[in-house]
Design an enzyme around this catalytic site. Structure first.
Site, mmCIF file in Angstrom:
data_model
loop_
_atom_site.group_PDB
_atom_site.id
_atom_site.type_symbol
_atom_site.label_atom_id
_atom_site.label_comp_id
_atom_site.label_asym_id
_atom_site.label_seq_id
_atom_site.Cartn_x
_atom_site.Cartn_y
_atom_site.Cartn_z
ATOM 1 N N HIS A 432 -3.199 -1.099 9.321
ATOM 2 C CA HIS A 432 -3.381 0.352 9.331
ATOM 3 C C HIS A 432 -2.096 1.055 9.791
ATOM 4 O O HIS A 432 -1.563 1.929 9.101
ATOM 5 C CB HIS A 432 -4.557 0.706 10.252
ATOM 6 C CG HIS A 432 -4.806 2.174 10.422
ATOM 7 N ND1 HIS A 432 -5.860 2.823 9.822
ATOM 8 C CD2 HIS A 432 -4.137 3.132 11.111
ATOM 9 C CE1 HIS A 432 -5.821 4.107 10.138
ATOM 10 N NE2 HIS A 432 -4.788 4.322 10.927
ATOM 11 N N GLU A 433 -1.588 0.645 10.947
ATOM 12 C CA GLU A 433 -0.390 1.298 11.494
ATOM 13 C C GLU A 433 0.814 1.070 10.581
ATOM 14 O O GLU A 433 1.675 1.932 10.438
ATOM 15 C CB GLU A 433 -0.100 0.803 12.913
ATOM 16 C CG GLU A 433 -1.196 1.128 13.938
ATOM 17 C CD GLU A 433 -1.539 2.614 14.023
ATOM 18 O OE1 GLU A 433 -0.659 3.452 13.745
ATOM 19 O OE2 GLU A 433 -2.699 2.937 14.343
ATOM 20 N N HIS A 436 0.994 3.668 7.985
ATOM 21 C CA HIS A 436 1.671 4.892 8.430
ATOM 22 C C HIS A 436 3.183 4.699 8.360
ATOM 23 O O HIS A 436 3.920 5.576 7.910
ATOM 24 C CB HIS A 436 1.291 5.222 9.876
ATOM 25 C CG HIS A 436 -0.090 5.777 10.035
ATOM 26 N ND1 HIS A 436 -0.539 6.869 9.328
ATOM 27 C CD2 HIS A 436 -1.127 5.406 10.835
ATOM 28 C CE1 HIS A 436 -1.795 7.144 9.691
ATOM 29 N NE2 HIS A 436 -2.167 6.268 10.593
ATOM 30 N N HIS A 439 4.494 4.931 4.933
ATOM 31 C CA HIS A 439 4.492 6.331 4.504
ATOM 32 C C HIS A 439 5.790 6.997 4.976
ATOM 33 O O HIS A 439 6.445 7.727 4.234
ATOM 34 C CB HIS A 439 3.268 7.034 5.101
ATOM 35 C CG HIS A 439 2.925 8.338 4.458
ATOM 36 N ND1 HIS A 439 1.975 9.178 4.966
ATOM 37 C CD2 HIS A 439 3.404 8.954 3.351
ATOM 38 C CE1 HIS A 439 1.880 10.247 4.198
ATOM 39 N NE2 HIS A 439 2.736 10.137 3.214
HETATM 40 ZN ZN ZN Z 1 -4.061 6.199 11.600
#
Ligand code: ZN
Length: 619
Positions: A432-433, A436, A439
């Protein structure tokens, strides 16, 4: 120095860095005010924002995570003084005027590219919030409201975590030991949601959520003040203001989204509640009515009963090394990107176990840096988090300023006997991290104001939640999950068991989130509110959630996200909906499809916040 910034080799360096940033910003303000309106105006605004953010964002991370108190304190001070400067700039009439001249010049505006136009509008939005377009009297009112709201937010947030005290004799003797004793009182500091004893959970729920009059009036004042401010600067409600520029755009869309979601969930939620009730009947036949304090506990019991997903069985397959290898391999197949460990300079990192990764594209070269602050240490906050330390942007000299981010996790250190082993939940969080971080790395925006994760809140979690889908796909997991001792791959049925277990009571869990999001919308909607916040909670809970409201409780007084996510609590649900769609349409068939990876990068990641999010989703 820290992050390679020369001044930051000692705490005092923050003062220098901050002074330099403030000086530069003054020069840039003068420049912005003196040149004719044009694309350069936006460039200067972004440069101005970059100079301040580079210190403030870095300091914002250091004040939370640095093990040395002196550094934390110096960083805190830097955050404060930059924050004051930003406030000052947001109410600087001349500066605002220079931007307004640009925005009102139709000929120049129509000659700008869409990204530049959007960034100009976003900067204007920051001005408007502080009421700069109002007359003297109203502007003063706006400034005062902003100050008051900030105080109320801090006070409310603090009080959401405070324990409630109760005379110990009120509770049956055999459950008192669950709570901290303080003379004749017991302290109830949370919901004890996972406690197997129904009575303990019930007591904790009723005591912890017992309404506090002060907190209640704080919340009411906060909501009313937010509404007044929004109306003062020209919006119908606070929600209208908060949702400007988001994927949802307005409260009506959010309402429809939540309603639709709720409709689609309701049957499955009913089934989940029935299963929980049955389980409760089995374990506690005298008192089998399902109550709000039962939901998390009994869904856990059901999950454990159906699927043996003891983390201890999985951990040996998820060593940190294997997981990072898995991410590296996924990114290289999907996006042509590799992660390389890079040697750090003296003083560059704040703890010796921090690793620096260079993110390198096969043809484009170096894209940016990720500092991995993965391990537990005393005083380090227990939160998995992504920090932007420096945003990407095109510099005046044509070079690209590379983005720098930190990923913070709280993993155990390796021991002599075993490397760092991740539970399935930790592995999913790492993915998940990392979503980011990617991104941030792949957002190739011209302006740092819209770099990577600086995008609308309801879009921000799309790339990270999408990575969770990869983390739960057997084809992906099978590439890297190896027993650290034997090298044996994780058996397929263990992966499917894990995935199946996540579906247990998932509808009821999501329904609860829909309820919170709906509540947040109503609280930030039309004022004056039709009823008290508690009555609204009761109505919404019964309508949207399904488990009964418990008299003399006020859960909303513990709803800390009302502060940071005011009118945007739905964001996570909407991001999840979009991520799920992207997964199904682009990657479910082949999670390593390079063409899809490129398309995903081009349409969604590359723009950061520089493009209207709904257009990215359509792409
Ligand atoms: Zn998040």
């Amino acid at each position: 120095g820290l992050f390679g910034v020369p001044e930051l080799s000692c705490p005092e360096g923050f003062q220098q860095a901050q002074d330099k940033a403030l000086q530069e910003s003054e020069q840039l303000v003068q420049k912005a005010c003196s040149i004719p309106p044009g694309p350069e105006t936006v460039m200067i605004f972004d440069q101005l924002s970059d100079g301040l953010c580079r210190v403030a964002d870095l300091a914002d991370f250091v004040r939370i995570a640095h093990p040395d108190f002196a550094f934390r304190e110096a960083a805190e001070e830097a955050c404060r003084s930059i924050g004051t400067m930003v406030e000052k700039l947001n109410t600087d009439v001349d500066l605002c005027q220079s931007l307004r001249r640009l925005l009102s010049d139709e000929i120049v505006m129509s000659s700008l590219d869409p990204e530049t136009r959007r960034v100009a509008e976003l900067f204007m939005f920051d001005f408007e919030i502080s009421g700069i377009h109002l007359d003297e009297e109203k502007r003063k009112k706006a400034v005062n409201l902003n100050v008051r709201i900030l105080d109320l937010c801090n006070e409310f947030l603090t009080a959401t975590h405070l324990p409630n005290k109760i005379d110990k004799h009120v509770l049956p003797e055999h459950i008192r030991y669950n709570f901290t004793a303080e003379g004749n009182y017991l302290q109830v500091a949370g919901l004890h949601a996972d406690c197997p004893d129904d009575l303990v959970r019930e007591a904790a729920y009723k005591i912890f959520l017992y309404p506090n009059a002060e907190q209640l009036s704080r919340l009411e004042e906060l909501l009313a003040s937010r509404n007044s401010l929004a109306q003062l600067v020209g919006y119908d409600t606070f929600a209208h203001r908060a949702l400007q520029g988001t994927m949802a755009k307005n409260p009506e869309t959010v309402r429809q989204f939540l309603e639709k979601l709720s409709d689609q969930l309701s049957k499955r939620t009913q089934k989940d509640f029935e299963m929980m009730t049955k389980m409760k009947m089995k374990l506690n036949p005298q008192n089998s009515k399902l109550m709000p304090w039962d939901h998390p506990y009994y869904s856990g019991v059901l999950r454990a009963e159906r699927y043996n997903i003891d983390p201890g069985l999985y951990c040996p397959f998820f060593s940190l090394g294997a997981c990072m290898e898995g991410l590296n391999s996924l990114f290289s197949q999907l996006l042509g990107i590799s992660l390389y460990a890079e040697q750090t300079q003296r003083g560059e990192v704040w703890s010796e176990d921090v690793r620096k990764l260079a993110v390198v594209h096969e043809t484009e070269g170096l894209l940016g840096y990720i500092y991995c602050d993965f391990f537990q240490r005393p005083d380090k906050p227990h939160q998995d988090c992504h920090f932007t330390v420096r945003g990407g942007r095109l510099r005046e000299n044509g070079e690209y300023q590379l983005p720098v981010v930190v990923l913070m996790l709280s993993l155990p250190h390796s021991t002599r006997a075993a490397p760092t082993l991740l539970s399935p939940g930790m592995m999913e969080n790492l993915f998940h991290e990392m979503g980011h971080a990617m991104h941030s790395m792949l957002g190739r925006t011209r302006y740092q104001h819209v770099t990577g994760t600086r995008c609308p809140t309801d879009f921000a979690e799309v790339p990270s939640i999408l990575m969770e889908y990869f983390a739960n796909d057997y084809r992906v997991v099978n590439q890297f999950a190896r027993h650290y001792k034997t090298g044996q791959p994780l058996p397929k049925n263990m992966v499917s068991r894990l995935c199946e277990s996540k579906k247990v009571c998932a509808a009821a869990d999501m329904q609860l989130q829909v309820f919170y999001a709906a509540l947040d919308q109503i609280y930030h909607g039309k004022h004056p509110l039709k009823k008290s916040t508690t009555e609204i909670l009761k109505d919404t809970q019964e309508k949207v959630y399904g488990l009964p409201y418990v008299p003399n409780t006020a859960w909303q007084l513990r709803f800390s996200h009302l502060v940071g996510y005011g009118a945007k609590y739905y964001s996570y649900l909407m991001s999840r909906a979009v991520a799920s769609m992207v997964w199904k349409q682009c990657f479910a068939q082949d999670p390593f499809d390079r063409a899809m990876g490129e398309r995903y990068r081009r349409e969604m990641l590359a723009h950061g916040g520089g493009k209207e999010p709904i257009l990215m989703v359509q792409g």
